[in-house]
Design an enzyme around this catalytic site. Structure first.
Site, PDB file in Angstrom:
ATOM      1  N   CYS A  93       0.809  -1.226   0.000  1.00 29.23           N
ATOM      2  CA  CYS A  93       0.000   0.000   0.000  1.00 29.23           C
ATOM      3  C   CYS A  93       0.839   1.271   0.000  1.00 29.23           C
ATOM      4  O   CYS A  93       0.317   2.356  -0.276  1.00 29.23           O
ATOM      5  CB  CYS A  93      -0.938   0.022   1.208  1.00 29.23           C
ATOM      6  SG  CYS A  93      -2.096  -1.354   1.261  1.00 29.23           S
ATOM      7  N   HIS A 368      -9.274   3.151  -1.874  1.00 25.54           N
ATOM      8  CA  HIS A 368      -7.826   2.938  -1.743  1.00 25.54           C
ATOM      9  C   HIS A 368      -7.322   2.074  -2.900  1.00 25.54           C
ATOM     10  O   HIS A 368      -7.235   0.856  -2.771  1.00 25.54           O
ATOM     11  CB  HIS A 368      -7.567   2.276  -0.392  1.00 25.54           C
ATOM     12  CG  HIS A 368      -6.151   1.887  -0.121  1.00 25.54           C
ATOM     13  ND1 HIS A 368      -5.051   2.480  -0.715  1.00 25.54           N
ATOM     14  CD2 HIS A 368      -5.636   0.938   0.718  1.00 25.54           C
ATOM     15  CE1 HIS A 368      -3.949   1.912  -0.264  1.00 25.54           C
ATOM     16  NE2 HIS A 368      -4.272   0.982   0.590  1.00 25.54           N
ATOM     17  N   CYS A 398       0.691   2.772   6.027  1.00 20.40           N
ATOM     18  CA  CYS A 398       1.089   1.451   6.495  1.00 20.40           C
ATOM     19  C   CYS A 398       1.050   0.492   5.308  1.00 20.40           C
ATOM     20  O   CYS A 398       0.462   0.797   4.273  1.00 20.40           O
ATOM     21  CB  CYS A 398       0.164   0.962   7.600  1.00 20.40           C
ATOM     22  SG  CYS A 398      -1.576   0.789   7.104  1.00 20.40           S
TER      23      CYS A 398
END
Length: 412
Positions: A93, A368, A398
């Site tokens: 990510c 996302h 994160c």
């Protein structure tokens, strides 16, 4: 030590809900999605494309349509000179922000003068775990050292250990929706955004983020069932231990994993792409350009691979130290909303005022698109700094496997 790298501009597509065959961007090849994004940079800045020395693109699921080094394929699809190279990277990510880190490092070192950073993910075509690797690639020898669990279990474990209530998580989810809706209504995303069009017809496919839910209420969020209760009961490996049991073996003080996160307090999957143009001081001066921001510092850290999602706090502390700053010097924080507990834990650990965090909503409301989000947050932070007249922003994300990336940006 501070860096000497400058952001000329940052652009992004709207985020589209990742609905296979139905999402607004689901019919577009991901190479084309990224290509249209890349094309925006020279149009907006006036730089010569032939001056670009590299294109660094974050992408998590580098298989099928996102395989074959999507960075190189997309810049060819964009019509850029064949002399412009590109490569793809995967830090889960954090990939979109890691691309900025590498671009800034190349420029600050003097090895390069003009680099594009960015990211892309088309999750309607290639969703979570599209590469088949799972959380650890199925390595049973690795599991003798660390038994990793899916992120949803980790998020609920963090909420349990931190003592966050379901009501606190829901309140944060509602905040994300309300702030995103307000930001859209006030046009706060308009500078970075461009409308994605069909390559053949020119038809506008999407011109605004379509994930925020205007009808979200506290009552509706409270009515949602926890997302990861059933997942926690699934066995892992030959011993038959459940995922919850594995998590508790690492953190017995939790007593039991309280499954609290729902679809309303977890980031939504999305399609999207973003790009950031990074230049050296010499290039800026020689070409008479006006940069939008300076990259003061970048960093990456490793964190507990079982708890997994607590890296943003140490990453932020490390990058602030590198920039010679303290948390109080940051005007705006963009902490990726992978889950509500991630942001709340980071805010608590750093003693940050929540009023300066994700002021235009985040991944819970907006979605996302894994490899693109880090680059998207850079543009969001710069737009809002300019709107408010602020000076410093910190972006942190994160990642799976227990890592985090962070960057400090200073408006010029």
């Amino acid at each position: 030590m501070s860096m000497d790298a400058f952001i000329l501009d940052a652009v992004r597509t709207p985020r589209a809900r990742a609905k296979p065959g139905k999402g607004a961007l689901s019919g577009l090849h991901p190479q084309e999605l990224l290509a249209q994004t890349l094309q925006q940079l020279p149009r907006r800045t006036g730089v010569e494309v032939s001056d670009i020395e590299d294109v660094v693109i974050g992408c998590v699921s580098q298989v099928d349509a996102q395989g074959a080094n999507i960075a190189r394929q997309a810049l060819l699809a964009a019509g850029w000179p064949i002399t412009v190279p590109g490569f793809s990277l995967n830090r889960f990510c954090g990939s979109g922000l890691q691309s900025l880190s590498l671009a800034a490092m190349g420029v600050a070192s003097g090895a390069q003068h003009l680099v594009v950073a960015g990211g892309v993910e088309q999750m309607s075509r290639l969703g979570l775990n599209a590469d088949g690797g799972g959380v650890d690639g199925g390595n049973t020898w690795l599991r003798r050292r660390f038994v990793q669990v899916p992120q949803g279990i980790s998020a609920d474990l963090i909420a349990t250990l931190e003592g966050f209530s379901r009501e606190e998580l829901d309140a944060f989810g509602l905040r994300s929706q309300q702030l995103a809706v307000q930001a859209q209504a006030e046009g706060r995303f308009s500078r970075s955004l461009f409308a994605v069009k069909h390559p053949d017809t020119g038809e506008v496919l999407l011109s605004a983020d379509d994930s925020p839910r205007r009808d979200t209420t506290r009552e509706k969020l409270a009515a949602l069932a926890p997302s990861f209760t059933q997942l926690g009961t699934e066995p892992l490996g030959p011993g038959g231990e459940t995922l919850d049991a594995v998590a508790l073996r690492a953190y017995p003080r939790a007593g039991a994993v309280r499954h609290l996160h729902t679809a309303g307090t977890s980031s939504g999957i999305a399609d999207g792409a973003a790009a950031v143009l990074v230049a050296s001081r010499d290039y800026v001066r020689t070409h008479g350009l006006k940069p939008r921001a300076r990259v003061r510092a970048v960093t990456a850290v490793g964190s507990d691979p079982v708890l997994m999602l607590t890296g943003p706090a140490p990453a932020a502390a490390k990058v602030l130290k590198a920039a010679g700053m303290a948390a109080r010097d940051v005007d705006l924080w963009e902490i990726n909303e992978a889950f509500a507990a991630v942001v709340l834990q980071t805010v608590r650990a750093l003693e940050v005022d929540l009023e300066r965090v994700n002021v235009n909503g985040g991944g819970i409301a907006l979605g996302h698109p894994l490899g693109a989000t880090g680059s998207m947050l850079v543009g969001t932070a710069l737009d809002e700094l300019e709107r408010r007249g602020g000076s410093v922003a910190l972006v942190a994300l994160c990642t799976s496997g227990g890592q985090a990336v962070a960057a400090v940006l200073e408006r010029v």
